[in-house]
Design a protein around this motif. Structure first.
Motif: not given
Ligand code: AMP
Ligand code: ZN
Length: 494
Positions: A122, A125, A141-142, A185-186, A194, A197, A203-204
């Motif tokens: 985290a 990201v 998400s990222y 990251w989802k 999940s 963070t 989750r990654p």
């Protein structure tokens, strides 16, 4: 001459020199632990193990890190389907993977698990967002903004110039045509694991796991990154994009990829009935040492066509080497040395080294040892091997085995463990007559056991409990339970 390796990044063979003196830092992408590994997976893992051993033989200390991917799309899907946690789901597969690796003499790397590094992922990201390279979508998400990394494609040599800016992909694996901003990251989905963070719940993505854990263990730039050829794109390409855009430094110096294995000339698949795990092969009666030997017999960048004929041939080769060693260690030799045998041993060591230095030409290294065995056997038959020739010939065998690891005959206990596992999994019907016969042949007779028990008694009388325990462990491996009572030592078969 220095070790030369093919580097996928430069597409050529280069001399290998570690970035730090005498120390090699290497990272290998490990298994996704959601079922038993197949022989294709183990071709790659054995190739990496062999590389590590060659580094060591070349005089380097090796820091070899491998991840266990214990959270990814497939695992989440299957754990949710079975209504159990990701950890419960993966624990069994991870154990099986480590057992299988040990069965074919893969030395255990430093293992890192994705689920144990979630906060660091985290933070990674967050740092990418800070730099304007990653962005958050409405669902939490990222994504990695691909347009911010113009060198994207440099490893796989793919041209992404016409790519649509801003289009996204959220699955871990995809082909070139759908190369888009990929998920780092989802956001959580109902029923999926999940974590809470600093960047929110979720989750990654798979690619992020490897970037974070490799750099954490080995530094921002390290020597070599390994995997099977399917990982070049998108996995390794994405790892490079994430890592280099964050640090501004080169990520890995060398990229090492093993070619895929075929079975009887075809791509392995469950529907073709040519899909095998290591345990499947042992259940058919094949020895772990034959499997390892076959997997190493074709250089890692050449396609390996796995056949059952090849496996039988490998068994014959291993037997030949083992018999030769027994001949040397048990024979009676006249005093003196033969110049011919001395130079044969020295030349063999040189030939093996040149072969392995040449981008791990394992086929030639094996050819060199067999040429030595052929010539030495012929000389043996005419009484030409002398007492002082034995150590150098044995030294050549040892050097070979530091890399190939097939000479010690521990196949029996390993096969017995697979046999016991099959029983415990109610897979008795899969146990072949060949495996039953192999286990029976390897079993100790009552007389053999009595000899060992007598040796235990002698050791105990001399208060040498270490020796006594070693014999006890050996008997346990052979399925014999030993009880030490005040009335003496008793044994029974398990
Ligand atoms: P996976 O568990 O699917 O992530 O794969 C673990 C490793 O096995 C990766 O390095 C893959 O590239 C490799 N691999 C998968 N299939 C094969 C195959 N048929 N031959 C060689 N390597 C493979
Ligand atoms: Zn990876």
């Amino acid at each position: 001459m220095a070790l030369r390796l093919f580097n996928t990044m430069s597409s050529r063979i280069e001399e290998f020199h570690p970035l730090r003196d005498h120390e090699v830092r290497m990272y290998a992408c490990g298994p996704t632990v959601y079922n038993y590994g197949h022989i294709g997976n183990f071709r790659t893992f054995v190739a990496v193990d062999l590389l590590r051993r060659v580094f060591r033989q070349s005089g380097y200390t090796v820091r070899h890190v491998m991840n266990i991917t214990d959270v990814d799309d497939k695992i989440i899907r299957d754990a949710a389907r079975d209504g159990i946690s990701v950890q419960q789901y993966t624990a069994k597969s991870e154990k099986a993977f480590l057992e299988d690796s040990a069965m074919i003499a893969i030395e255990e790397p430093t293992l890192v698990r994705a689920t144990e590094h979630i906060p660091e992922m985290a933070a990674f990201v967050a740092a990418l967002v800070e730099k304007g390279i990653a962005y958050r979508t409405d669902d939490g998400s990222y994504y990695f903004h691909l347009a911010k990394f113009p060198q994207y494609g440099k490893l796989s040599k793919k041209d992404f110039s016409g790519m649509l800016d801003g289009a996204r992909v959220d699955v871990d694996e995809y082909d070139k045509d759908s190369a888009r901003d990929f998920a780092l990251w989802k956001a959580p989905k109902p029923g999926e694991a999940s974590w809470d963070t600093a960047i929110g719940p979720g989750r990654p993505g798979w690619h992020l796991e490897c970037s974070v854990m490799s750099m954490e263990e080995l530094g921002e730039t390290f020597d070599l990154h390994a995997g099977g050829e399917d990982l070049i794109f998108p996995h390794h390409e994405n790892e490079i994009a994430q890592s280099e855009s964050l640090t501004g430094k080169p990520f890995s110096h060398f990229w090492f990829h093993a070619r895929f294995l075929l079975v009887e000339g075809e791509k392995m698949s469950k529907s073709l009935g040519n899909f095998f795990t290591l345990r499947d092969l042992v259940l058919k009666g094949h020895k772990p040492s034959s499997i390892r030997y076959l997997l190493t017999s074709v250089p890692y960048r050449t396609q390996l066509n796995f056949t059952f004929d090849g496996l039988k041939q490998a068994a014959v080769s291993v037997e030949r080497l083992r018999n030769f060693r027994v001949r040397l260690t048990t024979g009676n030799f006249a005093q003196g040395a033969s110049a011919e045998m001395q130079s044969l041993a020295a030349q063999t060591i040189d030939r093996m080294k040149s072969a392995l230095d040449d981008d791990l030409n394992t086929a030639q290294a094996q050819a060199a040892i067999f040429e030595m065995v052929r010539q030495a056997n012929a000389t043996f038959d005419t009484g030409g091997i002398k007492k002082d020739d034995v150590p150098p010939l044995l030294a050549a065998l040892t050097r070979f085995d530091e890399i190939f690891a097939v000479l010690d005959d521990d196949d029996g206990p390993k096969m017995k463990r697979v046999f016991d596992w099959a029983i415990s999994e109610s897979r008795e019907k899969d146990i072949s007559d060949e495996l039953r016969a192999a286990i029976q042949a390897g079993q100790l007779s009552d007389a053999d056991i009595e000899v060992k028990i007598a040796a235990m008694k002698t050791a105990r009388a001399a208060r040498d409990f270490k020796a006594s325990d070693a014999i006890r462990a050996e008997l346990a491996d052979a399925g014999i339970l030993v009880e030490i009572t005040k009335d003496g030592i008793r044994w029974r078969r398990k």
